[in-house]
Design a protein around this motif. Sequence first.
Motif, PDB file in Angstrom:
ATOM      1  N   GLU A  57       0.595  -1.365   0.095  1.00 20.09           N
ATOM      2  CA  GLU A  57      -0.457   0.333  -0.042  1.00 20.09           C
ATOM      3  C   GLU A  57       0.656   0.877   0.298  1.00 20.09           C
ATOM      4  O   GLU A  57       0.240   2.425  -0.394  1.00 20.09           O
ATOM      5  N   TYR A  58       2.232   0.756   0.346  1.00 19.23           N
ATOM      6  CA  TYR A  58       3.213   1.995   0.586  1.00 19.23           C
ATOM      7  C   TYR A  58       3.721   2.504  -0.168  1.00 19.23           C
ATOM      8  O   TYR A  58       4.923   2.423  -1.009  1.00 19.23           O
ATOM      9  N   TYR A  59       2.995   3.379  -1.610  1.00 20.84           N
ATOM     10  CA  TYR A  59       3.740   2.848  -3.186  1.00 20.84           C
ATOM     11  C   TYR A  59       5.346   4.497  -2.643  1.00 20.84           C
ATOM     12  O   TYR A  59       5.691   4.855  -4.086  1.00 20.84           O
ATOM     13  N   LEU A  60       5.115   5.618  -1.493  1.00 19.42           N
ATOM     14  CA  LEU A  60       5.867   6.187  -1.974  1.00 19.42           C
ATOM     15  C   LEU A  60       7.171   6.062  -2.608  1.00 19.42           C
ATOM     16  O   LEU A  60       7.666   6.392  -3.320  1.00 19.42           O
ATOM     17  N   THR A  61       7.755   4.911  -1.624  1.00 21.70           N
ATOM     18  CA  THR A  61       9.271   4.726  -1.751  1.00 21.70           C
ATOM     19  C   THR A  61       9.046   3.446  -3.027  1.00 21.70           C
ATOM     20  O   THR A  61      10.529   4.486  -3.465  1.00 21.70           O
ATOM     21  N   ALA A 222      -2.273   3.528   2.384  1.00 17.43           N
ATOM     22  CA  ALA A 222      -0.883   4.059   2.672  1.00 17.43           C
ATOM     23  C   ALA A 222      -0.780   4.260   3.184  1.00 17.43           C
ATOM     24  O   ALA A 222       0.739   3.566   4.003  1.00 17.43           O
ATOM     25  N   TYR A 223      -1.525   4.415   4.489  1.00 19.53           N
ATOM     26  CA  TYR A 223      -1.197   4.822   6.242  1.00 19.53           C
ATOM     27  C   TYR A 223      -2.552   4.880   6.569  1.00 19.53           C
ATOM     28  O   TYR A 223      -1.726   4.360   8.059  1.00 19.53           O
ATOM     29  N   ASN A 224      -2.980   3.141   6.027  1.00 20.63           N
ATOM     30  CA  ASN A 224      -3.467   2.207   7.081  1.00 20.63           C
ATOM     31  C   ASN A 224      -3.390   0.955   6.560  1.00 20.63           C
ATOM     32  O   ASN A 224      -4.873   0.314   5.939  1.00 20.63           O
ATOM     33  N   THR A 229       0.870  -2.501   9.946  1.00 21.39           N
ATOM     34  CA  THR A 229       2.591  -2.237  10.369  1.00 21.39           C
ATOM     35  C   THR A 229       2.219  -0.837  11.063  1.00 21.39           C
ATOM     36  O   THR A 229       2.704  -0.374  11.723  1.00 21.39           O
ATOM     37  N   THR A 230       1.334   0.075   9.840  1.00 22.35           N
ATOM     38  CA  THR A 230       2.136   2.026  10.197  1.00 22.35           C
ATOM     39  C   THR A 230       0.747   2.047  11.450  1.00 22.35           C
ATOM     40  O   THR A 230       1.129   3.272  12.691  1.00 22.35           O
ATOM     41  N   ALA A 231      -0.107   1.364  11.650  1.00 22.73           N
ATOM     42  CA  ALA A 231      -1.024   1.305  13.734  1.00 22.73           C
ATOM     43  C   ALA A 231      -0.168   1.174  14.275  1.00 22.73           C
ATOM     44  O   ALA A 231       0.245   1.848  14.779  1.00 22.73           O
ATOM     45  N   ALA A 232       0.792  -0.456  13.940  1.00 18.03           N
ATOM     46  CA  ALA A 232       1.831   0.101  15.017  1.00 18.03           C
ATOM     47  C   ALA A 232       2.698   0.740  14.860  1.00 18.03           C
ATOM     48  O   ALA A 232       3.546   0.768  16.336  1.00 18.03           O
ATOM     49  N   PHE A 233       3.151   1.585  14.557  1.00 20.44           N
ATOM     50  CA  PHE A 233       4.333   2.993  14.025  1.00 20.44           C
ATOM     51  C   PHE A 233       3.732   4.064  15.022  1.00 20.44           C
ATOM     52  O   PHE A 233       4.110   3.897  15.544  1.00 20.44           O
ATOM     53  N   ASN A 234       2.224   3.852  14.331  1.00 23.92           N
ATOM     54  CA  ASN A 234       1.931   4.966  14.991  1.00 23.92           C
ATOM     55  C   ASN A 234       1.774   4.716  17.112  1.00 23.92           C
ATOM     56  O   ASN A 234       2.482   5.587  17.506  1.00 23.92           O
ATOM     57  N   GLU A 268      -3.275  12.819   7.992  1.00 25.38           N
ATOM     58  CA  GLU A 268      -3.359  13.231   9.448  1.00 25.38           C
ATOM     59  C   GLU A 268      -3.364  11.208  10.348  1.00 25.38           C
ATOM     60  O   GLU A 268      -3.643  10.721   9.957  1.00 25.38           O
ATOM     61  N   MET A 269      -2.108  11.337  11.054  1.00 26.55           N
ATOM     62  CA  MET A 269      -2.599  10.631  11.680  1.00 26.55           C
ATOM     63  C   MET A 269      -3.110  10.681  13.486  1.00 26.55           C
ATOM     64  O   MET A 269      -1.888  11.933  13.851  1.00 26.55           O
ATOM     65  N   HIS A 270      -3.601   9.878  13.887  1.00 24.75           N
ATOM     66  CA  HIS A 270      -4.883  10.058  16.088  1.00 24.75           C
ATOM     67  C   HIS A 270      -4.275   8.923  16.341  1.00 24.75           C
ATOM     68  O   HIS A 270      -3.909   7.772  15.099  1.00 24.75           O
ATOM     69  N   THR A 302      -0.697  12.438  15.844  1.00 26.83           N
ATOM     70  CA  THR A 302       0.740  12.680  16.659  1.00 26.83           C
ATOM     71  C   THR A 302       1.357  13.119  14.315  1.00 26.83           C
ATOM     72  O   THR A 302       2.865  12.862  14.741  1.00 26.83           O
ATOM     73  N   GLU A 303       1.059  12.651  14.309  1.00 28.49           N
ATOM     74  CA  GLU A 303       1.685  13.114  12.186  1.00 28.49           C
ATOM     75  C   GLU A 303       0.908  14.004  11.365  1.00 28.49           C
ATOM     76  O   GLU A 303      -0.378  13.228  11.036  1.00 28.49           O
ATOM     77  N   ASN A 304       1.310  14.784  10.830  1.00 28.39           N
ATOM     78  CA  ASN A 304       1.140  15.625   9.116  1.00 28.39           C
ATOM     79  C   ASN A 304       1.749  14.706   7.830  1.00 28.39           C
ATOM     80  O   ASN A 304       2.978  14.727   8.654  1.00 28.39           O
TER      81      ASN A 304
END
Length: 342
Positions: A57-61, A222-224, A229-234, A268-270, A302-304
């Motif tokens: 899902e995280y296409y950026l990289t 990409a953020y969920n 993994t992103t949930a664990a990161f948050n 936004e991550m919350h 937690t993040e923008n």
Amino acid sequence: ADLLLPANESLLASSPTDAVAAEVRAGLTSTPKTLSPWLFYDENGSRLFEQITELPEYYLTRVERDLFALYAGEIIERAAEPLGDDLSPMLTLIELGAGTATKTGILLAAAVRRQKAVVYQPVDVSETALAEATENIRANVPGVTVRCQVADYTTQALPLNRLTDTRTLALYIGSSIGNFSPEDARDVLRNLRAQLLPGDKLLLGTDLAPGKSKSVAQLLAAYNDASGTTAAFNRNVLVRLNRELGADFNPEAFDHEARWNPSESRIEMHLVSRISQQVHIPANSAGPALTLQFARGETIHTENSYKFTPVRVQQLLQSAGFELSFSWENSEHAFAVSLATA
Ligand code: AVI
């Protein structure tokens, strides 16, 4: 006893835990509650972020790496374009927030093809990341001399140790600029600009806003991600506060949430409190003990992660004293890398 350090205030004030304590106190006593995204990157958080960059899902990289694979030769050629008396400048590559430098090898290889020997200066706060970066580049790209610099590039004081007699190509890739507010992003690039000479270059990687061929759903995924993994990161930021500050967060009592904020053009991550609850943080160098009250559904922001239009990229560069020279996007307009001139 000979080895005991004096209780030096400035030493104490600059210890990493003090910086965490001060940041956390300011963020969690404000309304709405916030935590700064740099707090994510303890050892565990950095490992989780590396895992995120490999998620489907995280296409950026992936998209940025594909752009480098396709255009590295062209990027290096344009970065080395003659200017004034500087007919065939030697390039030195400096990378801000280099991390483990996994994508940079492609650009370095293209630079070696052009000029045989290349100096590469990765700058990062993490010494372990820089050691890995050095290993990685030495093993995979012969012809590169690595000169590491452990530093926080977001502070004004950073001296880049720019080599004289070569042109600098500064790399700020991976959409890291997107984690700063527009004003802070401008200041980070202004500070960089102040270290460069006219004619030096910047290669900036930016994630792009949703549009015709990029949906909000794709961005949110990409953020969920499905693997969590992103949930664990948050949530890891709460684990960190428990360990480093003795807080008593129950990370499972907070849901991970990624939101698209269209008016600010940012993800936004919350962390959303699942219940009404109290959390305690013992007294520390930043102040007395804290009891924090969370209402059910209340969040810690937690993040923008800002998403740009090409015009916004150009404006940002201009506001920091750079001029956009060229940019490359993938066919879906998901991500852009832009070359600018100081
Ligand atoms: C480091 N930075 C560019 C990442 C981003 O996409 O904003 C951090 C991240 N947050 C959640 N996933 C990845």
